[in-house]
Design a protein around this motif. Structure first.
Motif, PDB file in Angstrom:
ATOM      1  N   TYR A 165       0.845  -1.223   0.029  1.00  0.00           N
ATOM      2  CA  TYR A 165      -0.112   0.004   0.081  1.00  0.00           C
ATOM      3  C   TYR A 165       0.752   1.234   0.050  1.00  0.00           C
ATOM      4  CZ  TYR A 165      -4.203  -2.491   1.306  1.00  0.00           C
ATOM      5  OH  TYR A 165      -5.567  -3.141   1.246  1.00  0.00           O
ATOM      6  N   GLN A 183       0.811   5.221   1.250  1.00  0.00           N
ATOM      7  CA  GLN A 183       0.122   6.013   1.995  1.00  0.00           C
ATOM      8  C   GLN A 183       0.554   7.396   1.943  1.00  0.00           C
ATOM      9  OE1 GLN A 183      -0.306   5.254   6.273  1.00  0.00           O
ATOM     10  NE2 GLN A 183      -2.359   6.341   6.468  1.00  0.00           N
ATOM     11  N   GLY A 208      -1.693  12.203   5.274  1.00  0.00           N
ATOM     12  CA  GLY A 208      -3.066  12.855   5.589  1.00  0.00           C
ATOM     13  C   GLY A 208      -4.035  11.981   4.985  1.00  0.00           C
ATOM     14  N   GLN A 209      -3.505  10.874   4.272  1.00  0.00           N
ATOM     15  CA  GLN A 209      -4.833  10.240   3.509  1.00  0.00           C
ATOM     16  C   GLN A 209      -4.744   8.579   3.846  1.00  0.00           C
ATOM     17  OE1 GLN A 209      -4.074  10.544  -0.836  1.00  0.00           O
ATOM     18  NE2 GLN A 209      -3.710  12.671  -0.712  1.00  0.00           N
ATOM     19  N   GLY A 210      -5.623   7.942   3.477  1.00  0.00           N
ATOM     20  CA  GLY A 210      -5.706   6.513   3.660  1.00  0.00           C
ATOM     21  C   GLY A 210      -4.891   5.594   2.805  1.00  0.00           C
ATOM     22  N   PRO A 211      -4.492   4.408   3.118  1.00  0.00           N
ATOM     23  CA  PRO A 211      -3.776   3.747   2.305  1.00  0.00           C
ATOM     24  C   PRO A 211      -4.379   3.400   0.911  1.00  0.00           C
ATOM     25  CG  PRO A 211      -3.542   2.851   4.699  1.00  0.00           C
ATOM     26  CD  PRO A 211      -4.797   3.995   4.483  1.00  0.00           C
ATOM     27  N   LEU A 271      -3.909   0.733  -2.380  1.00  0.00           N
ATOM     28  CA  LEU A 271      -3.674  -0.552  -2.500  1.00  0.00           C
ATOM     29  C   LEU A 271      -2.824  -0.353  -3.840  1.00  0.00           C
ATOM     30  CD1 LEU A 271      -3.061  -3.791  -2.262  1.00  0.00           C
ATOM     31  CD2 LEU A 271      -5.063  -3.938  -3.675  1.00  0.00           C
ATOM     32  N   LEU A 325       3.647   0.605   2.915  1.00  0.00           N
ATOM     33  CA  LEU A 325       3.109  -0.265   3.911  1.00  0.00           C
ATOM     34  C   LEU A 325       2.818  -1.686   3.043  1.00  0.00           C
ATOM     35  CD1 LEU A 325       0.195   1.779   5.565  1.00  0.00           C
ATOM     36  CD2 LEU A 325       2.221   1.264   6.724  1.00  0.00           C
ATOM     37  N   PHE A 343      -9.311   4.648  10.484  1.00  0.00           N
ATOM     38  CA  PHE A 343      -9.713   4.574   9.089  1.00  0.00           C
ATOM     39  C   PHE A 343     -10.880   3.235   9.100  1.00  0.00           C
ATOM     40  CE2 PHE A 343      -6.632   6.904   6.838  1.00  0.00           C
ATOM     41  CZ  PHE A 343      -5.582   6.774   7.546  1.00  0.00           C
ATOM     42  N   LEU A 381      -8.781  -4.396   0.318  1.00  0.00           N
ATOM     43  CA  LEU A 381      -9.256  -3.381   1.190  1.00  0.00           C
ATOM     44  C   LEU A 381      -9.505  -2.106   0.352  1.00  0.00           C
ATOM     45  CD1 LEU A 381      -7.845  -3.914   4.710  1.00  0.00           C
ATOM     46  CD2 LEU A 381     -10.229  -4.535   3.827  1.00  0.00           C
ATOM     47  N   PHE A 441      -9.741   2.042   1.643  1.00  0.00           N
ATOM     48  CA  PHE A 441      -9.698   2.591   2.792  1.00  0.00           C
ATOM     49  C   PHE A 441     -10.133   3.896   2.577  1.00  0.00           C
ATOM     50  CE2 PHE A 441      -6.859   0.635   6.068  1.00  0.00           C
ATOM     51  CZ  PHE A 441      -6.270  -0.468   5.283  1.00  0.00           C
ATOM     52  N   GLY A 442     -10.772   4.665   3.629  1.00  0.00           N
ATOM     53  CA  GLY A 442     -11.214   6.008   3.541  1.00  0.00           C
ATOM     54  C   GLY A 442     -10.177   6.665   3.849  1.00  0.00           C
ATOM     55  N   GLY A 443     -10.338   8.010   4.169  1.00  0.00           N
ATOM     56  CA  GLY A 443      -9.390   8.979   4.221  1.00  0.00           C
ATOM     57  C   GLY A 443      -8.992   9.291   5.701  1.00  0.00           C
ATOM     58  N   GLY A 444      -9.691   8.581   6.819  1.00  0.00           N
ATOM     59  CA  GLY A 444      -9.131   8.668   8.110  1.00  0.00           C
ATOM     60  C   GLY A 444      -9.671  10.005   8.969  1.00  0.00           C
TER      61      GLY A 444
END
Lengths: 112, 113
Positions: free
Chosen positions: A35, A37, A40-43, A45, A91, B89, B101, B103-106
């Motif tokens: 992943y 990342q 400030g953002q989500g991971p 894929l 990640l 998240f 998966l 993921f959203g932004g958190g």
């Protein structure tokens, strides 16, 4: 049980240079993920392996990113040449076939 | 493309209070949802999950609620502690798509002593 191991933890390179990250998944986990990342953002894929085969690499920028898992255990992710926007934490995660993902602590890349 | 998102980027709560973190998802094919906690400098850590055939699941101090009608997921943390401070998240999974998966932004949870 040992967790997912990643190295290096930190890497700083100039743009247009190359970099490689290594991941050792949890023993017995057939599925391995990389992943990206961004701060400030989500991971997001990049690539998923099942043993040594690629399940999904649709979001991997193949002109500069490559990944392999030759023996179905360890994996390397390479970026060549790096761009400024590649600065992120990379990640690695592993899982049994459809189970919970376990993440490593990540490799933080800074491209100057 | 379809994605998972969060309503609030930052949530500040007093120690001992309950916390609620919300998440909206848009992929109606998703059948498995997970909440992750990520502390600074670490990878995401599994907190709790829920399958689409359930609407509530409880853990030790956490509860996840799933509302499939409005495609909404929430994480409730009871008696929030300083150690709960982290980014949370939500992630969705469609097992028909190979256990991947999204993921959203958190949401950053800050616990004030």
């Amino acid at each position: 049980e040992a967790g997912v191991a990643q190295s290096p933890r930190y890497k700083i390179i100039e743009k247009r240079q190359s970099v490689a990250f290594w991941c050792n998944p949890i023993s017995g986990h057939a599925t391995l993920y990389w992943y990206q990342q961004i701060l400030g953002q989500g991971p997001k894929l990049l690539i998923q392996f099942q043993n040594n085969g690629v399940v999904d690499d649709s979001q991997l920028p193949k002109d500069r990113f490559s990944a392999e898992r030759l023996k179905g255990v360890d994996s390397t992710l390479k970026i060549q040449p790096a761009k400024l926007e590649d600065s992120a934490v990379y990640l690695c995660a592993s899982s049994r076939d459809t189970g919970e993902l376990f993440f490593g602590e990540g490799s933080r890349l800074t491209v100057l | 493309g379809e994605s998972v998102g969060l309503h609030l980027p930052t949530l500040s709560v007093q120690e001992g209070d309950n916390s609620i973190i919300n998440c909206a998802y848009s992929n109606s094919a998703s059948d498995y949802f997970i909440w992750y906690k990520q502390e600074s400098g670490k990878g995401p850590q599994f907190i709790i999950d829920i399958r689409s055939n359930m609407d509530k699941r409880q853990g030790q101090r956490v509860t996840v609620l799933l509302n499939k009608t409005v495609k909404h997921l929430s994480l409730q943390i009871a008696a929030t502690q300083p150690g709960d401070s982290a980014v949370y998240f939500c992630a969705e999974n469609n097992n028909n798509a190979g256990n991947m998966l999204t993921f959203g932004g958190g949401t950053r949870l800050m616990v004030k002593p």
